[in-house]
Design an enzyme around this catalytic site. Sequence first.
Site, PDB file in Angstrom:
ATOM      1  N   CYS A 155     -14.353  29.615 -19.930  1.00  0.00           N
ATOM      2  CA  CYS A 155     -14.709  31.102 -19.858  1.00  0.00           C
ATOM      3  C   CYS A 155     -13.382  31.751 -19.509  1.00  0.00           C
ATOM      4  O   CYS A 155     -12.498  31.297 -18.912  1.00  0.00           O
ATOM      5  CB  CYS A 155     -15.605  31.547 -18.649  1.00  0.00           C
ATOM      6  SG  CYS A 155     -17.097  30.865 -18.627  1.00  0.00           S
ATOM      7  N   ASP A 156     -13.292  33.081 -19.824  1.00  0.00           N
ATOM      8  CA  ASP A 156     -11.820  33.906 -19.426  1.00  0.00           C
ATOM      9  C   ASP A 156     -12.486  35.349 -19.533  1.00  0.00           C
ATOM     10  O   ASP A 156     -12.987  35.777 -20.284  1.00  0.00           O
ATOM     11  CB  ASP A 156     -10.821  33.587 -20.382  1.00  0.00           C
ATOM     12  CG  ASP A 156      -9.576  34.057 -20.147  1.00  0.00           C
ATOM     13  OD1 ASP A 156      -8.862  33.516 -19.516  1.00  0.00           O
ATOM     14  OD2 ASP A 156      -9.149  35.405 -20.250  1.00  0.00           O
TER      15      ASP A 156
END
Length: 209
Positions: free
Chosen positions: A75-76
């Site tokens: 995730c970012d």
Amino acid sequence: MRLVLASASPARLSVLRAAGADPLVEIADVDEDALLAAQPDADPGDAVTVLAAAKAAAVVERVAIEHPDAVVVGCDSMLRIDGELVGKPHDPDTARRRWKTMAGRTGELLTGHAVLRLDGGTVARRAQAHAGTTVRFAEPDHAELEAYLASGEPLAVAGAFTLDGLGGWFVESIDGHPSNVIGISLPLLRRLLGEVGVGVVDLWGPRPV
């Protein structure tokens, strides 16, 4: 099946644990600035998704040795405000400038998600997408903002704020799922896991009585 979180974020880990999963954490070492620089004209949602995919891919080789049939999640998160995509400020001056822009206004917290399913140590299936949540910011006074900056919390989080920490005092409201603001959207992750053939209930551990 072993769930692997390719992130050092304690907030993402907390969300997954509260939702019944107990992932193995493998911290991804990627040059986020270089990846963003390589796609200057990318749509903001695509940009954060590319970063998420890079994080997931970065840990596959390590994970595959002991967990050849794992599912890896990367995730970012970044905040889009005034057409600009901003990540972690890292220092108080940058965070202060960000808050001068954000205070009393609205931004969109974007989180890219990438899911890789391993089969025999190699990536067999993949799915990725991003989620966006509208965030309406309060206007902290000078003393509040300086105290928040001094806490160190906003320096290491996307957009220089949190929803689940001290920054929650300075968020008026959101439109979208709160878990996405924290860093991992449970509704989107459930859909992506389904696309690679993993049901969320299969990831639930024993619940405390």
